[in-house]
Design a protein around this motif. Structure first.
Motif, PDB file in Angstrom:
ATOM      1  N   ASN C  72       0.836  -1.204   0.000  1.00  0.00           N
ATOM      2  CA  ASN C  72       0.000   0.000   0.000  1.00  0.00           C
ATOM      3  C   ASN C  72       0.866   1.248   0.000  1.00  0.00           C
ATOM      4  O   ASN C  72       0.592   2.217  -0.704  1.00  0.00           O
ATOM      5  N   GLN C  73       1.942   1.180   0.805  1.00  0.00           N
ATOM      6  CA  GLN C  73       2.877   2.288   0.877  1.00  0.00           C
ATOM      7  C   GLN C  73       3.529   2.501  -0.483  1.00  0.00           C
ATOM      8  O   GLN C  73       3.598   3.615  -1.008  1.00  0.00           O
ATOM      9  N   GLN C  74       3.965   1.363  -1.060  1.00  0.00           N
ATOM     10  CA  GLN C  74       4.664   1.391  -2.350  1.00  0.00           C
ATOM     11  C   GLN C  74       3.758   1.978  -3.439  1.00  0.00           C
ATOM     12  O   GLN C  74       4.188   2.747  -4.286  1.00  0.00           O
ATOM     13  N   LEU C  75       2.479   1.606  -3.383  1.00  0.00           N
ATOM     14  CA  LEU C  75       1.533   2.102  -4.375  1.00  0.00           C
ATOM     15  C   LEU C  75       1.076   3.513  -4.027  1.00  0.00           C
ATOM     16  O   LEU C  75       0.372   4.147  -4.799  1.00  0.00           O
ATOM     17  N   GLY C  76       1.445   3.960  -2.835  1.00  0.00           N
ATOM     18  CA  GLY C  76       1.063   5.297  -2.409  1.00  0.00           C
ATOM     19  C   GLY C  76      -0.408   5.409  -2.094  1.00  0.00           C
ATOM     20  O   GLY C  76      -0.991   6.482  -2.167  1.00  0.00           O
ATOM     21  N   LEU C  77      -1.028   4.284  -1.740  1.00  0.00           N
ATOM     22  CA  LEU C  77      -2.464   4.317  -1.526  1.00  0.00           C
ATOM     23  C   LEU C  77      -2.827   4.861  -0.141  1.00  0.00           C
ATOM     24  O   LEU C  77      -3.997   5.048   0.157  1.00  0.00           O
ATOM     25  N   ASN C  78      -1.819   5.065   0.695  1.00  0.00           N
ATOM     26  CA  ASN C  78      -2.122   5.597   2.023  1.00  0.00           C
ATOM     27  C   ASN C  78      -2.206   7.121   2.015  1.00  0.00           C
ATOM     28  O   ASN C  78      -2.645   7.733   2.968  1.00  0.00           O
ATOM     29  N   ASP C  79      -1.741   7.725   0.911  1.00  0.00           N
ATOM     30  CA  ASP C  79      -1.714   9.181   0.847  1.00  0.00           C
ATOM     31  C   ASP C  79      -3.094   9.745   0.522  1.00  0.00           C
ATOM     32  O   ASP C  79      -3.955   9.042  -0.002  1.00  0.00           O
TER      33      ASP C  79
END
Lengths: 295, 527, 332
Positions: C72-79
């Motif tokens: 999720n972090q890698q995909l930036g989905l937490n932003d």
């Protein structure tokens, strides 16, 4: 889809039709076919002894007195299923296109009759973006997003996603058509004189702009409905349409695809329903345009 | 046409070894939700095959990863099987024989609790770099210590270490006379130490099996060529071209029109047309498995065995076979697959072939489902017959007031939800439940499928299975009957059909390329 | 695009000044930026709406929460949403479409591999449709007989209503499985086999576009034949064929090219279905696979490519209209 029909409508509207085609049979003929199809879709399921989803031992039987359209690989009666499909497909198309029509036309007329062109420009840029995503791709994206099984209010699975996609891809076209039409009406001399006479803007819009826009928009809506029904068929093939066992023209044809050589009737009858609808709409639209030109 | 060439002759001697060979395959296939092979149709060892330059084969989707330790999707498992070099390898098409591949020999300690495997000299990976005992130890240590999917297949292996200059020593929790069969499974493919950390591991894998990748394998076409460095038996096909053809119909059409040599997935409805006339150049290959639905026993309603029994009784398996498998499958009424001894005995008739609606309704009375209830039926889009099976079940269970909502999801989502037990009822299409130990795997609460199926907390079944596994050949029938009895009491899953994995191949290559008993593509080896 | 739909009173014809043309091009390119931003916003929102966490959908299986969080972090989905959109746009301006999370390769490589096949398919379909559509439209338009109007209307409606997957399936069974004239699917390895593999899919896709072409040519021809100079030519005894080539075809061609440019979206949409039916390893099949396997970055990247392509082609259509018909320049 959208761009083509858009261009089609444009092609139709922009050019004056020759006055010699004044035959009045097209509209009645088209409407008759539509009425027959709708009556079939309403009454066959009511009077038929077959449950559309019930399995039976008579699998893949050709058309006969017992099963006028034959049966599918589950032994289900195809007449009932096709009839119910027509009902569902028409509903999807009418609801989806209806919403797009109302929203799109409202926005388009407002933008077209607004004094400041910034609204029109903004609207057109938004429509640019949405129209640039093909309808089929947008449905796939929406199904990916909300999930194929989302079915609020007991609507058959897959239908909500379809309707949302039809609306999202549909309204920009209506907005464009109606804005264009509204803009051109607003530049006519009689509008200027109406303004000079001090008529309110609301009166001008409802009295002059809306009537001029509506016939354009309605004929496009009818053509669009057929496109929607045809495209929905393709979506079933991609696994993104209406989910089984709900009968839908596209999904019936999709089920018939692998047995098209041994049981062609499974594909044939739903295809006929779509083609008949297309003929009916084409005749009606021609008829409407003819009448309009005679005025 | 070769159909139902199941090996009915049951060979007790190979009991456990065969079972182990099937374990890995079946678990993978269950995970993949595909129809897996029971026993392969053709017996290619009987005829001598000649070398073929290139065969074109369909696969259901693109390759997404070939890490042996983390492979679940069907086509990925195929590729790991073809690319991967193991210490031992199953003889293609055989359900019982294992031969040394990268290993020279293996010696089991007298107590059966450890084994030393000696590597062949001068082993090389497909890129020419040397393969040493360090690579073997590193590969297996990673799986034994990591939380990979592959770890499921390592059940019973407790340690791996280097031994001498060219040996690897395995230690086992229990006596493991069948370790060679276990080591022949695809998760035991040997990788260069640490290669799994390289960024191009997936697109450009280095392994040591029969085949090696030619170019990028993650696109719509993936090409494998024979690996010249492979020390084991040479495959008879020099080059395999895999084309992604998602639609089973499209694959069948391309086989007929000549672009494909092997259509790996064929719908039952196409069997008649593909197989017609005898003049046709295509041949149907079938291998057997059974399809089942598994109610989630942690569901508040489905935890009631009466509800599970009612579901089993309400299903009309004859109708299901007629509609779903177009006559290619048969009703499966008990837990023992057709290739089991005793599968046709009365004891295995846990459910009837036709629906017993009255009995089902009686069973439902007094349960939370007495006045009707509704469940989600989870299916995978990767299983060709899932849609039709689900549609039939939906109608049949409606007769006893059970409303099924079909949830059809892609393979990855399917696996995720099954592993997390995030389902009410799940349909798995015909995994190969082969011989007894596979059954044990299905039923054993400690087995690797525990994570995906009901964690059946039954001590009686463990005892029954142990008895069946250790019984003498004379007593096996009785022991299995006992297993069936326990199954009938608890109904951990509901058998539907014994239905085949159907593929179609150009007749001239029927003995050349086929599904192995574990459901992976096998190529006949050159003598 | 809007300009094309407007009809205004004719003004005096004059050549389009180059400066004006450039100004229009620059404005269209600026609009393109707007489209890119909007489409990125749409795809980002749709992906965020997806049920469950994309990472857990992707990792699947027995993935640990730790690895899910990492992806999720890698995909930036937490932003936050806007940060995601901004980052995606930033990537885009450096020519980066992101990386597939299923296929472990950059999206640009998937696009580069599959787009040429789809463009070949679409161009072939257009050529076929034009070659068939123009003569039919011309013939029907030239004939002054009553009833052609309805025949064209109904006939073309039928063609529009034929679902491509049914047409494709029929063609496959008839010409590939039964008569073995063409391959049933797949793609060739050399120009000859590519053409063989192209015929049936191109015909299927052409059916989707031939109706509008016939209609457009028919209408333009009807209009043109009503003009005085055509009547004059007729009265001079000039042959119909000559009239068609000298006077009518030029009139027909502008709306036709515009129509084709505006059909980009429907052709790409149709290509998805046609490619799946025929198993063509093109853009359409790739995007369908990406959707089915929940390969979010690939879906987003490829959608953007489609949108930009469609807008570019549409812009060409707009410019052509402007160049060909000076009246339209006055609008806006």
């Amino acid at each position: 889809m959208s761009a083509v029909t858009h261009a089609l409508v444009r092609g139709r509207s922009a050019e004056a039709r020759p006055a010699r085609f004044q035959t009045g049979w097209e509209l009645p003929a088209g409407i008759t076919i539509l009425v027959v199809l709708v009556l079939t879709s309403v009454f066959v399921p009511v009077i038929s002894p077959y449950d559309p989803n019930a399995l039976s031992a008579s699998i893949l039987q050709g058309p006969s007195a017992a099963h006028l359209f034959g049966t599918d690989q589950y032994g289900r009666d195809l007449l009932v299923r096709v009839a119910l499909s027509i009902r569902l497909d028409y509903s999807i198309a009418i609801v989806g296109v209806g919403f797009s029509l109302v929203v799109g036309t409202t926005l388009g007329v407002l933008a077209g009759s607004a004094r400041r062109s910034i609204w029109g420009t903004l609207l057109m840029r938004a429509t640019d973006a949405i129209i640039s995503i093909p309808f089929i791709l947008l449905v796939l994206l929406i199904v990916l997003s909300i999930g194929p099984t989302w079915s609020p209010l007991g609507i058959p699975q897959g239908v909500p996603a379809l309707m949302i996609a039809i609306f999202l891809t549909g309204w920009p076209i209506f907005a464009r058509i109606s804005r264009t039409q509204a803009t051109s009406v607003m530049s006519e001399d009689f509008i200027l004189s109406a303004q000079l006479m001090g008529y309110s803007k609301r009166r001008i819009v409802f009295k002059h702009v809306v009537p001029n826009v509506s016939s354009q928009v309605l004929t496009y809506a009818m053509t669009d409905c057929i496109m929607i029904i045809a495209l929905t068929g393709g979506l079933a093939f991609l696994g993104a349409g209406v989910l089984p066992p709900t009968p839908e023209l596209g999904s019936i044809m999709n089920e018939g695809k692998s047995i098209i050589t041994t049981a062609p009737w499974v594909t044939f009858f739903p295809a006929c329903a779509i083609l008949l609808s297309a003929i009916a709409v084409s005749l009606s639209v021609n008829g409407i345009l003819n009448r309009q030109n005679q005025k | 046409m070769q159909r139902r060439t199941t090996e009915h002759s049951f060979r007790p001697r190979h009991w456990s070894r065969v079972g182990l060979a099937v374990i890995a395959g079946s678990a993978a296939l269950l995970l993949a939700g595909c129809t897996g092979g029971g026993d392969a149709g053709p017996t290619p060892t009987a005829t001598t095959v000649s070398s073929v330059d290139n065969l074109t084969v369909s696969m259901p989707g693109p390759i997404t990863g070939v890490d042996p330790a983390n492979t679940i999707l069907q086509q990925n498992v195929w590729f790991v099987h073809l690319l991967g070099g193991n210490l031992f390898a199953a003889v293609p098409g055989s359900s019982s024989d294992v031969v040394p591949a990268l290993a020279q020999s293996g010696t089991l300690a007298d107590d059966g609790l450890s084994a030393v495997v000696t590597l062949k000299p001068n082993l090389k990976f497909s890129d020419g770099t040397p393969l040493t005992q360090n690579d073997v130890v590193a590969t297996y240590t990673r799986d034994l210590t990591g939380k990979n999917i592959g770890a499921l297949f390592y059940a019973g292996i407790t340690g791996v270490e280097a031994s001498g200059t060219d040996g690897v020593k395995f230690t086992f929790a229990n006596p493991n006379p069948n370790y060679q069969a276990q080591l022949s499974q695809f998760p035991f493919a040997i990788l260069p130490a640490d290669s799994w950390n390289k960024p191009d591991f997936v697109t450009n894998p280095v392994m040591a099996g029969q085949y090696m990748a030619q170019g990028d394998i993650t696109g719509n076409t993936a090409t494998l060529v024979a690996n010249p460095n492979y020390p084991g038996p040479k495959p008879s096909v020099q080059k395999l071209t895999f084309n992604v053809i998602a639609d089973a119909d499209a694959a069948a059409n391309q086989l007929v029109s000549g672009q494909l040599d092997w259509a790996t997935q064929v719908l039952p409805t196409r069997v008649a047309t593909l197989d017609a006339g005898g003049t046709d150049s295509t041949q149907i290959n079938e291998s057997w498995g059974i399809s089942v639905v598994t109610p989630n026993d942690s569901d508040p309603i489905l935890s009631d065995v009466k509800v599970r029994q009612a579901i089993g009784d309400a299903i009309d398996r004859t109708q299901l076979a007629q509609i779903v498998s177009s006559g290619t499958g048969d009703p499966q009424t008990g837990p023992l697959a057709p290739n089991f001894p005793g599968s046709t005995d009365a004891a295995n008739q846990v459910f009837s072939a036709t629906a017993d609606t009255a009995k089902a309704k009686t069973e439902l009375a007094g349960t939370a489902c007495a006045t009707g209830c509704s469940f989600e039926l989870l299916t995978s889009t990767a299983t060709a017959t899932a849609a039709s099976t689900a549609t039939v079940l939906q109608q049949q269970l409606a007769a006893i007031g059970i409303k099924l909502t079909i949830v059809s999801v892609d393979q990855t989502t399917f696996n995720t939800r099954v592993f997390a037990k995030n389902f009410q009822i799940v349909l798995t299409g015909g995994g190969a439940f082969g011989y007894s130990p596979t059954l044990a795997l299905m039923l054993n609460p400690q087995g690797p499928t525990k994570a995906m199926f009901s964690q059946w907390p039954s001590t009686t079944i463990s005892a029954a299975l142990l008895a069946a596994n250790t019984a003498s050949s004379a007593d096996q029938g009785t022991a299995l009957t006992n297993v069936v009895k326990v199954f009938a009491q608890d109904v951990p899953w509901v058998p539907l059909l014994s239905n085949p994995q159907i593929s179609a191949v150009k007749a001239e290559y029927a003995n050349q390329i086929f599904f192995s008993p574990t459901g992976v593509p096998d190529v006949a080896t050159l003598p | 695009m809007t300009a094309a739909t407007v009809t205004t009173t004719p003004v005096q014809r004059r050549a389009l000044p180059v400066a004006t043309l450039w100004r229009i091009v620059v404005r269209k390119l600026l609009e393109l930026v707007g489209v890119v931003v909007t489409v990125t916003l749409i795809t980002t929102v749709l992906i965020r709406l997806a049920p469950g966490s994309p990472a857990s959908n992707i990792l699947g299986d027995a993935a640990s929460q730790e690895s899910i969080d990492r992806l999720n972090q890698q995909l930036g989905l937490n932003d936050p949403l806007l940060v995601q959109v901004g980052r995606n746009l930033g990537q885009l301006f450096t020519g980066n479409l992101g990386s597939s999370i299923v296929q472990s390769r950059p999206v640009s490589s998937i696009v580069a591999q599959s787009l040429p096949i789809t463009l070949t398919l679409i161009l072939s379909a257009i050529v076929l449709a034009v070659v068939v559509g123009i003569p039919i439209g011309l013939a029907a338009g030239f004939s002054q007989k009553r009833g052609y109007d309805q025949a064209v209307g109904v006939g073309t409606s039928l063609l529009i209503a034929l679902p491509p997957f049914v047409v494709g399936t029929l063609l496959i069974y008839l010409l590939a499985v039964n008569f073995k004239v063409f391959p049933a699917g797949g793609w060739g390895t050399n120009p000859v086999t590519i053409v063989e593999h192209l015929v049936l899919p191109a015909v299927t896709l052409a059916i989707l576009i031939v109706s509008p072409i016939i209609r457009s040519v028919f209408r333009s021809t009807r209009d043109a034949t009503g003009q005085e100079y055509v009547d004059a030519a007729r009265s001079r005894g000039v042959s119909s064929l000559r009239i068609a080539f000298r006077h009518v075809l030029p009139v027909v061609s502008v709306p036709l090219i515009t129509l084709l440019c505006y059909s980009a979206a429907i052709l790409i949409g149709g290509a998805i279905i046609v490619e799946v039916v025929f198993g063509l390893p093109g853009f359409g099949q790739a995007i369908n696979t990406a959707v089915l396997s929940r390969d979010y970055p690939t879906v987003a990247g490829m959608t953007l490519v489609v949108a930009v392509l469609v807008v570019l082609i549409t812009t060409v259509g707009d410019l052509l209209t402007l160049v060909a018909d000076p009246r339209r320049r006055l609008v806006k």
